[in-house]
Design a protein around this motif. Structure first.
Motif, PDB file in Angstrom:
ATOM      1  N   ILE A  88      10.937  -5.118  10.159  1.00 34.47           N
ATOM      2  CA  ILE A  88      10.072  -6.095  10.817  1.00 34.47           C
ATOM      3  C   ILE A  88      10.070  -7.415  10.048  1.00 34.47           C
ATOM      4  CG2 ILE A  88       7.650  -6.636  11.368  1.00 34.47           C
ATOM      5  CD1 ILE A  88       7.396  -3.694  12.293  1.00 34.47           C
ATOM      6  N   LEU A  89       9.996  -7.346   8.729  1.00 31.02           N
ATOM      7  CA  LEU A  89      10.035  -8.577   7.933  1.00 31.02           C
ATOM      8  C   LEU A  89      11.355  -9.324   8.145  1.00 31.02           C
ATOM      9  CD1 LEU A  89       8.407  -7.383   4.587  1.00 31.02           C
ATOM     10  CD2 LEU A  89       7.371  -8.784   6.385  1.00 31.02           C
ATOM     11  N   ASN A 136       2.984  11.584   2.651  1.00 34.45           N
ATOM     12  CA  ASN A 136       4.129  12.242   2.017  1.00 34.45           C
ATOM     13  C   ASN A 136       5.269  11.243   1.829  1.00 34.45           C
ATOM     14  OD1 ASN A 136       6.201  12.425   4.176  1.00 34.45           O
ATOM     15  ND2 ASN A 136       4.682  13.718   5.199  1.00 34.45           N
ATOM     16  N   ASP A 137       6.137  11.557   0.885  1.00 32.27           N
ATOM     17  CA  ASP A 137       7.189  10.621   0.476  1.00 32.27           C
ATOM     18  C   ASP A 137       8.100  10.213   1.629  1.00 32.27           C
ATOM     19  OD1 ASP A 137       6.203  10.660  -2.080  1.00 32.27           O
ATOM     20  OD2 ASP A 137       7.715  12.039  -2.858  1.00 32.27           O
ATOM     21  N   GLU A 138       8.469  11.162   2.482  1.00 28.96           N
ATOM     22  CA  GLU A 138       9.381  10.848   3.592  1.00 28.96           C
ATOM     23  C   GLU A 138       8.735   9.863   4.570  1.00 28.96           C
ATOM     24  OE1 GLU A 138      12.016  12.970   7.108  1.00 28.96           O
ATOM     25  OE2 GLU A 138      10.805  14.229   5.788  1.00 28.96           O
ATOM     26  N   ASP A 162       0.825  -1.201   0.000  1.00 28.34           N
ATOM     27  CA  ASP A 162       0.000   0.000   0.000  1.00 28.34           C
ATOM     28  C   ASP A 162       0.867   1.262   0.000  1.00 28.34           C
ATOM     29  OD1 ASP A 162      -2.613   1.356   0.211  1.00 28.34           O
ATOM     30  OD2 ASP A 162      -1.812   2.008   2.153  1.00 28.34           O
ATOM     31  N   LEU A 163       1.931   1.261   0.771  1.00 31.20           N
ATOM     32  CA  LEU A 163       2.810   2.426   0.846  1.00 31.20           C
ATOM     33  C   LEU A 163       3.535   2.680  -0.477  1.00 31.20           C
ATOM     34  CD1 LEU A 163       4.210   1.735   4.391  1.00 31.20           C
ATOM     35  CD2 LEU A 163       2.870   3.761   3.742  1.00 31.20           C
ATOM     36  N   ARG A 164       3.809   1.644  -1.226  1.00 25.87           N
ATOM     37  CA  ARG A 164       4.504   1.773  -2.516  1.00 25.87           C
ATOM     38  C   ARG A 164       3.570   2.220  -3.633  1.00 25.87           C
ATOM     39  NH1 ARG A 164       7.609  -3.208  -4.167  1.00 25.87           N
ATOM     40  NH2 ARG A 164       8.377  -1.743  -5.704  1.00 25.87           N
ATOM     41  N   ILE A 176       8.098   2.182   5.113  1.00 21.81           N
ATOM     42  CA  ILE A 176       8.583   1.043   4.335  1.00 21.81           C
ATOM     43  C   ILE A 176       9.849   0.477   4.972  1.00 21.81           C
ATOM     44  CG2 ILE A 176       9.630   0.376   2.132  1.00 21.81           C
ATOM     45  CD1 ILE A 176       7.544   2.274   0.781  1.00 21.81           C
ATOM     46  N   SER A 177      10.753   1.352   5.398  1.00 19.83           N
ATOM     47  CA  SER A 177      11.981   0.886   6.064  1.00 19.83           C
ATOM     48  C   SER A 177      11.667   0.119   7.342  1.00 19.83           C
ATOM     49  CB  SER A 177      12.889   2.071   6.387  1.00 19.83           C
ATOM     50  OG  SER A 177      13.382   2.649   5.217  1.00 19.83           O
TER      51      SER A 177
END
Length: 115
Positions: free
Chosen positions: A85-86, A71-73, A62-64, A79-80
């Motif tokens: 976590i993954l 906002n992008d930041e 979803d974030l991608r 995502i990071s």
């Protein structure tokens, strides 16, 4: 008149989405807490890892998405966090780690930021 009604619907949609995300993260935390209480690689650990991975894979997807309105930041930071976590869940799955608490702590921060 129509713009006002549409704005209300959109705001309710955001509130409902945030509530669902909060519930999903809360469930992940509960499963991770239960897994942490067990010794070794338990049924609870498997369930917690499986659920948490599914949640974060979906969040990252979803974030991608180009239509994501964060906002992008913030998107990049989340995502990071999701990738971390993954990676941690994979280490637990491989029995190289038992860092349930680290995942719980980060997930709790993200969850609490939704309210």
């Amino acid at each position: 008149m129509y713009q006002f009604a549409y704005a209300e619907i959109m705001e309710e949609g955001v509130a409902v989405s945030k509530d669902r995300e909060w519930q999903v993260l809360n469930r992940s935390i509960a499963l991770l807490e239960a897994a942490k209480q067990q010794k070794g690689y338990s049924k609870e650990a498997i369930e917690a890892i499986y659920y948490t991975r599914r949640v974060w894979i979906r969040f990252i997807e979803d974030l991608r998405a180009p239509d994501n309105q964060l906002n992008d930041e913030l998107r990049a930071n989340l995502i990071s966090i999701g990738i971390w976590i993954l990676n941690e869940t994979e280490k637990i799955r491989k029995r190289d780690s038992s860092n349930f608490q680290g995942i719980i702590d980060i997930t709790t921060i993200i969850r609490d930021g939704l309210k």
